[in-house]
Scaffold this motif. Structure first.
Motif, mmCIF file in Angstrom:
data_model
loop_
_atom_site.group_PDB
_atom_site.id
_atom_site.type_symbol
_atom_site.label_atom_id
_atom_site.label_comp_id
_atom_site.label_asym_id
_atom_site.label_seq_id
_atom_site.Cartn_x
_atom_site.Cartn_y
_atom_site.Cartn_z
ATOM 1 N N VAL A 365 44.942 57.969 85.604
ATOM 2 C CA VAL A 365 45.440 56.515 84.906
ATOM 3 C C VAL A 365 44.274 55.506 84.299
ATOM 4 O O VAL A 365 43.206 55.981 84.485
ATOM 5 N N ASP A 366 44.799 54.906 82.631
ATOM 6 C CA ASP A 366 43.720 54.115 82.145
ATOM 7 C C ASP A 366 42.994 52.969 83.241
ATOM 8 O O ASP A 366 44.136 52.729 83.578
ATOM 9 N N PRO A 367 41.635 52.654 83.421
ATOM 10 C CA PRO A 367 41.687 51.395 83.623
ATOM 11 C C PRO A 367 42.039 50.264 83.480
ATOM 12 O O PRO A 367 42.058 49.200 84.507
ATOM 13 N N HIS A 368 42.329 49.949 81.855
ATOM 14 C CA HIS A 368 42.519 48.886 81.914
ATOM 15 C C HIS A 368 44.127 48.438 82.057
ATOM 16 O O HIS A 368 44.789 47.966 81.923
ATOM 17 N N THR A 369 44.886 49.416 80.875
ATOM 18 C CA THR A 369 46.360 49.411 80.695
ATOM 19 C C THR A 369 46.928 50.229 82.220
ATOM 20 O O THR A 369 48.507 49.939 82.278
#
Length: 492
Positions: A365-369
């Motif tokens: 999982v992308d930490p920002h989105t």
């Protein structure tokens, strides 16, 4: 040191509900999604993934098969979907996690069957997104034609492959369906931006879609002719059954709702409600649009009719303006179908990867989105290829097969958990148990029996490939496998 479990033990081992819930709330392993989807947005997910796949495209395919009796086909498919929707409502309220019927099967029927169901879901979502993208390109082309007079080259609008008997062969009208592939790419870009943004955009597009369909119903009914319904069933019961089996793919949105289990606010309450609300909206619009279309146009005109609803409006009014509005609405709103179906695909793969069934990249999982970015890109590339090169007729029926297998398993899971875990918390319980789940299973098996031979052949090939994947990779890396990395992560 414990010996490795046998293949039979691996196939039959089950993942406890408590493990699902704990895993969905775990932190620190790059596999946490964000709860940001409301009840209204979730309901629109179901409507968005369903209305459009059927009404905008399938009448041209199925009226020639069943005649005006396609209304009965819709009712049969809707009845089966309604029974299954109640089963989904109960299961999703018990196990509010990503993965949908894959996760439910894992908790009730064992890892082997869960993996087979997941394979069917992957096929269902991937093929469905491709099929809808193909239909979208037809409406886009029609919109360009009636507004600008410009016609896209057929070589860029049609797949190079066609279905002949039991096989796929080269000989289609084109080289690539380019608009369909572009649509898939645009949807993936939006999904990568985040679930909240995707849900908000989908809700707006669904409202537009329902408004456009209401416009179609109002205008088409002004040209209603009862004689268009005669003969009502020119191909008899066989035609009605065949159409019902193919039409069932249009109810894939019910499963798409449950794939959002880990991104919904108050999931035990909102998941079952969204499924039931979406079903009521979908069936109502399906029947009204079908009646209006059949009343406004003779049944012989449906066959081979691209962007059919738009053409009907143009014929009824003699003006291109209503047709332009409908085509524009279809181009905008069918985007939402592809968007939600691709969303469902990525969340099933996410759940499988987190269980060790697929490589870790699918649950990263992308930490920002807070979205599975790499997963989405991989899915987008595969689905774009399906949309670009395969014929739509085969795609419709393959989607129905995947949907029906998933629905059958969910209904069976409700029965099993009622007896195995009668005290487990449930936000919703299927009424008239066990009659309704049994009727759901029978209805799904009946519709499966009506699908074409090539669909069974392609599904069997896909199941064999899935079995090989399970034996040599997934079973050995499962979260339930002693000593596996997934097991170690979960135990921390």
């Amino acid at each position: 040191m414990n010996s490795a479990p046998s293949l039979a033990q691996r196939l039959l081992r089950k993942k406890p509900i408590e493990t699902f819930l704990a895993q969905s709330q775990s932190h620190g392993h790059g596999a946490e999604l964000k709860r940001s989807i409301t009840l209204f947005q979730l309901t629109m997910f179901g409507v968005g993934a369903t209305i459009g796949t059927g009404i905008f495209f399938v009448l041209a395919e199925q009226v020639p098969v069943a005649g005006p009796a396609v209304l009965i086909s819709f009712l049969i498919a809707g009845f089966a979907a309604g029974l299954t929707a109640l089963c989904y409502a109960e299961m999703s309220s018990m196990i509010p996690v990503s993965g949908s019927s894959y996760s439910y099967a894992y908790a009730t029927l064992g890892e082997g069957l869960a993996f087979l169901v997941a394979a069917c879901l992957v096929m269902e979502y991937g093929v469905s997104a491709g099929a809808v993208a193909v239909g979208w390109s037809e409406y886009l082309h029609n919109l360009l034609l009636i507004t600008t007079g410009y016609e896209l080259p057929r070589a860029l609008l049609h797949a190079p492959l066609v279905a002949e008997g039991y096989s796929l062969k080269f000989g289609g009208d084109g080289y690539i369906n380019l608009p369909a592939a572009i649509l898939v790419g645009m949807c993936c870009v939006l999904l990568i931006r985040g679930s909240r943004e995707s849900a908000r955009a989908n809700a707006i597009m669904v409202v537009i879609k329902l408004g456009v369909l209401a416009l179609f119903i109002a205008i088409a009914l002004t040209a209603f002719k009862a004689e268009n319904f005669t003969p009502f069933a020119p191909h008899g019961v066989a035609g009605i059954s065949a159409a019902a089996g193919s039409i069932f793919f249009t109810f894939v949105g019910l499963d798409a709702v449950s794939t959002a289990g880990e991104e919904v606010e108050n999931p035990r309450r909102n998941l079952p409600r969204a499924i039931i609300y979406a079903l009521i909206i979908v069936i109502s619009f399906y029947l009204l649009v079908t009646i209006a279309a059949l009343g406004a146009q003779s049944q012989g005109m449906f066959e081979g009719q691209e962007a059919g609803l738009s053409v009907i409006l143009q014929n009824v009014t003699g003006s291109s303006i209503p047709s332009v509005i409908l085509s524009a609405g279809a181009v905008i709103s069918v985007f939402s179908v592809t968007l939600v179906v691709l969303y469902g695909q990525t969340r099933v793969l996410f759940a499988m990867s987190r269980d060790g069934m697929l490589p870790p990249i699918f649950s990263r999982v992308d930490p920002h989105t807070l979205t599975p970015t790499a997963n989405t890109i991989i899915v987008g590339c595969v689905v774009a290829a399906i949309a670009a090169f395969l014929p739509s007729a085969v795609l419709w029926d393959l989607t129905s097969m995947g949907t029906l297998v998933a629905f059958t398993v969910v209904s069976a899971g409700v029965i099993i958990l009622r007896y195995r875990r009668p005290d487990a918390p449930r936000g919703f319980s299927v009424p008239f148990f066990p009659v309704l789940p049994i009727l759901s299973i029978i209805s799904c098996l009946y519709l499966i029996s009506s699908l074409s031979s090539i669909v069974f052949k392609l599904t069997a090939i896909w199941a064999v490939l899935a079995g090989i994947m399970y034996i040599f990779y997934s079973s050995r890396n499962s979260v339930l496998e002693p000593g596996s990395d997934a097991n170690a992560d979960l135990s921390e």
